[in-house]
Design a protein around this motif. Structure first.
Motif, PDB file in Angstrom:
ATOM      1  N   THR A 115      51.759  41.322  37.842  1.00  0.00           N
ATOM      2  CA  THR A 115      50.650  41.980  38.761  1.00  0.00           C
ATOM      3  C   THR A 115      50.968  43.331  38.980  1.00  0.00           C
ATOM      4  OG1 THR A 115      50.464  39.958  39.983  1.00  0.00           O
ATOM      5  CG2 THR A 115      49.096  41.442  40.830  1.00  0.00           C
ATOM      6  N   LEU A 116      49.844  44.185  38.649  1.00  0.00           N
ATOM      7  CA  LEU A 116      49.966  45.669  39.137  1.00  0.00           C
ATOM      8  C   LEU A 116      49.287  45.847  40.148  1.00  0.00           C
ATOM      9  CD1 LEU A 116      49.167  47.502  35.446  1.00  0.00           C
ATOM     10  CD2 LEU A 116      51.373  47.128  36.861  1.00  0.00           C
ATOM     11  N   HIS A 117      49.471  47.052  40.966  1.00  0.00           N
ATOM     12  CA  HIS A 117      48.934  47.025  42.378  1.00  0.00           C
ATOM     13  C   HIS A 117      47.485  47.138  42.384  1.00  0.00           C
ATOM     14  CE1 HIS A 117      48.716  48.775  46.395  1.00  0.00           C
ATOM     15  NE2 HIS A 117      47.766  49.513  45.904  1.00  0.00           N
ATOM     16  N   GLY A 118      46.809  46.306  43.011  1.00  0.00           N
ATOM     17  CA  GLY A 118      45.266  46.297  43.168  1.00  0.00           C
ATOM     18  C   GLY A 118      44.879  45.279  42.291  1.00  0.00           C
ATOM     19  N   GLY A 119      45.402  44.719  41.096  1.00  0.00           N
ATOM     20  CA  GLY A 119      44.847  43.910  40.092  1.00  0.00           C
ATOM     21  C   GLY A 119      45.384  42.431  40.530  1.00  0.00           C
ATOM     22  N   GLU A 120      44.668  41.386  39.581  1.00  0.00           N
ATOM     23  CA  GLU A 120      44.809  40.112  39.877  1.00  0.00           C
ATOM     24  C   GLU A 120      46.021  39.563  39.066  1.00  0.00           C
ATOM     25  OE1 GLU A 120      41.275  37.947  39.094  1.00  0.00           O
ATOM     26  OE2 GLU A 120      40.309  39.059  40.686  1.00  0.00           O
TER      27      GLU A 120
ATOM     28  N   LEU B  96      47.772  42.250  31.435  1.00  0.00           N
ATOM     29  CA  LEU B  96      48.389  41.676  30.272  1.00  0.00           C
ATOM     30  C   LEU B  96      47.548  40.607  29.605  1.00  0.00           C
ATOM     31  CD1 LEU B  96      52.273  41.058  30.942  1.00  0.00           C
ATOM     32  CD2 LEU B  96      51.160  42.439  29.201  1.00  0.00           C
ATOM     33  N   LEU B  97      46.452  40.257  30.108  1.00  0.00           N
ATOM     34  CA  LEU B  97      45.607  39.142  29.637  1.00  0.00           C
ATOM     35  C   LEU B  97      45.202  39.511  28.105  1.00  0.00           C
ATOM     36  CD1 LEU B  97      43.150  37.843  32.113  1.00  0.00           C
ATOM     37  CD2 LEU B  97      45.159  36.707  31.201  1.00  0.00           C
ATOM     38  N   PRO B  98      44.794  40.693  27.650  1.00  0.00           N
ATOM     39  CA  PRO B  98      44.645  40.922  26.308  1.00  0.00           C
ATOM     40  C   PRO B  98      45.666  40.707  25.400  1.00  0.00           C
ATOM     41  CG  PRO B  98      43.650  42.486  27.542  1.00  0.00           C
ATOM     42  CD  PRO B  98      44.360  41.809  28.578  1.00  0.00           C
ATOM     43  N   GLU B  99      47.020  40.915  25.895  1.00  0.00           N
ATOM     44  CA  GLU B  99      48.168  40.838  25.063  1.00  0.00           C
ATOM     45  C   GLU B  99      48.716  39.101  25.089  1.00  0.00           C
ATOM     46  OE1 GLU B  99      49.815  43.017  23.368  1.00  0.00           O
ATOM     47  OE2 GLU B  99      48.640  44.714  23.955  1.00  0.00           O
ATOM     48  N   ILE B 100      48.285  38.550  26.141  1.00  0.00           N
ATOM     49  CA  ILE B 100      48.904  37.455  26.215  1.00  0.00           C
ATOM     50  C   ILE B 100      47.971  36.456  25.538  1.00  0.00           C
ATOM     51  CG2 ILE B 100      48.924  35.205  27.847  1.00  0.00           C
ATOM     52  CD1 ILE B 100      49.540  37.325  30.181  1.00  0.00           C
ATOM     53  N   GLU B 101      46.683  36.717  25.303  1.00  0.00           N
ATOM     54  CA  GLU B 101      45.474  35.943  24.613  1.00  0.00           C
ATOM     55  C   GLU B 101      46.172  36.019  22.956  1.00  0.00           C
ATOM     56  OE1 GLU B 101      40.889  35.144  23.944  1.00  0.00           O
ATOM     57  OE2 GLU B 101      41.545  37.316  24.572  1.00  0.00           O
ATOM     58  N   ASN B 102      46.373  37.176  22.705  1.00  0.00           N
ATOM     59  CA  ASN B 102      46.727  37.218  21.211  1.00  0.00           C
ATOM     60  C   ASN B 102      47.938  36.797  21.082  1.00  0.00           C
ATOM     61  OD1 ASN B 102      46.744  38.686  18.505  1.00  0.00           O
ATOM     62  ND2 ASN B 102      48.223  39.762  19.242  1.00  0.00           N
TER      63      ASN B 102
ATOM     64  N   LYS C 197      47.436  28.348  36.276  1.00  0.00           N
ATOM     65  CA  LYS C 197      46.384  27.888  35.635  1.00  0.00           C
ATOM     66  C   LYS C 197      45.065  28.777  35.824  1.00  0.00           C
ATOM     67  CE  LYS C 197      47.869  22.897  36.016  1.00  0.00           C
ATOM     68  NZ  LYS C 197      47.696  21.735  36.766  1.00  0.00           N
ATOM     69  N   THR C 198      44.870  29.101  36.740  1.00  0.00           N
ATOM     70  CA  THR C 198      43.699  30.053  36.949  1.00  0.00           C
ATOM     71  C   THR C 198      43.793  31.308  36.241  1.00  0.00           C
ATOM     72  OG1 THR C 198      43.556  29.305  39.555  1.00  0.00           O
ATOM     73  CG2 THR C 198      42.463  31.421  38.846  1.00  0.00           C
ATOM     74  N   ALA C 199      44.858  31.849  35.924  1.00  0.00           N
ATOM     75  CA  ALA C 199      44.789  33.044  35.122  1.00  0.00           C
ATOM     76  C   ALA C 199      44.696  32.677  33.523  1.00  0.00           C
ATOM     77  CB  ALA C 199      46.228  33.816  35.106  1.00  0.00           C
ATOM     78  N   PHE C 200      45.266  31.725  33.333  1.00  0.00           N
ATOM     79  CA  PHE C 200      45.406  31.281  31.983  1.00  0.00           C
ATOM     80  C   PHE C 200      44.048  30.598  31.360  1.00  0.00           C
ATOM     81  CE2 PHE C 200      49.727  32.016  31.595  1.00  0.00           C
ATOM     82  CZ  PHE C 200      49.953  32.438  30.245  1.00  0.00           C
ATOM     83  N   ALA C 201      43.231  30.054  32.373  1.00  0.00           N
ATOM     84  CA  ALA C 201      41.935  29.184  32.187  1.00  0.00           C
ATOM     85  C   ALA C 201      40.704  30.545  31.605  1.00  0.00           C
ATOM     86  CB  ALA C 201      41.282  28.943  33.550  1.00  0.00           C
ATOM     87  N   LYS C 202      41.299  31.986  32.028  1.00  0.00           N
ATOM     88  CA  LYS C 202      40.571  33.070  31.494  1.00  0.00           C
ATOM     89  C   LYS C 202      40.442  33.217  30.176  1.00  0.00           C
ATOM     90  CE  LYS C 202      40.902  35.299  36.115  1.00  0.00           C
ATOM     91  NZ  LYS C 202      41.474  36.417  36.749  1.00  0.00           N
TER      92      LYS C 202
END
Length: 236
Positions: free
Chosen positions: A11-16, A21-27, A56-61
């Motif tokens: 988590t970066l400051h101020g982020g969820e 990293l979600l775009p990288e993780i999705e790929n 689970k909440t993060a990966f559901a995205k």
């Protein structure tokens, strides 16, 4: 072929959680419908269930299902059958102790070497190195070994902080601590700053993000490493 994302932080400051990293993780997990999450590091002592729920909440995205490794009656089988694996942050001593206690350290090492996509953040990144001896965490429990996965040929210091020359703090800096490590150990150490990660594909280990990383070699002056540098030379 090894396939890892090794991140300094979740988590970066101020982020969820995992947002940056979600775009990288999705790929990274494109060919996985489900992910096994290893919650053993338990940040702040939170429960395995609560920690897994956050993931689970993060990966559901990105439309991925998640199951915690603690939910398996046989965690070795859980790792052996995983499509993808994520190990979160928390306390590295606790994480390593639990991996050995549940006899999954060697199994995890094998599936990573066989190409199962792996994501680590913080403590989950620490364990990808030769040993956990350059963690920032307090030794709240004593694992049977400091040796970890050896997926990369060096150690990490996630959350690396540069010395604040304006600070009146009299304690040791991260750089001083790593130099103390090198008084007794020759393993290279990479200080990975927040928002940076390593992309490992086979033998290639590429620094990603916008910041430099700080490389420490025994008896040498620390060096700044630019993004997109291949760090596989550290294994030579």
């Amino acid at each position: 072929m090894k396939n890892l994302i090794i991140a300094s932080t979740s988590t970066l400051h101020g982020g969820e959680y995992l947002e940056y990293l979600l775009p990288e993780i999705e790929n990274h997990f494109a060919n996985c419908s489900s992910i096994i999450f290893i919650p053993y590091a338990r940040p702040g002592g939170m429960s395995h269930d609560d920690y897994t729920s956050r993931v689970k909440t993060a990966f559901a995205k990105i439309n991925k299902t998640v199951k915690g490794l603690h939910e398996f009656e046989n965690p070795i089988e859980g790792i052996e059958n995983a499509e993808g694996i994520f190990t979160g942050g928390g306390n590295t001593f606790l994480l390593v102790n639990q991996l050995y206690k549940n006899n999954v350290m060697e199994t995890l090492k094998k599936v990573i070497e066989n190409g199962v996509p792996y994501l680590g953040s913080s403590a989950g990144s620490n364990i990808t190195g030769i040993s956990m001896q350059t963690t920032n965490d307090m030794p709240i429990i004593y694992p049977p070994k400091f040796e970890t996965l050896g997926a990369i040929p060096f150690n990490l210091n996630p959350h690396y902080l540069d010395a604040d020359l304006q600070s009146k703090h009299m304690g040791e800096t991260r750089e001083t601590r790593i130099k103390e490590f090198h008084a007794f150990n020759s393993t290279p150490v990479l200080g990975l700053r927040e928002g940076s990660w390593l992309d490992v594909k086979g033998k290639k280990i590429i620094l990603k993000g916008t910041l430099t990383a700080r490389l420490f070699l025994q008896y040498q002056t620390p060096e700044e490493i630019n993004p997109e540098t291949d760090l596989s030379f550290l294994g030579n």
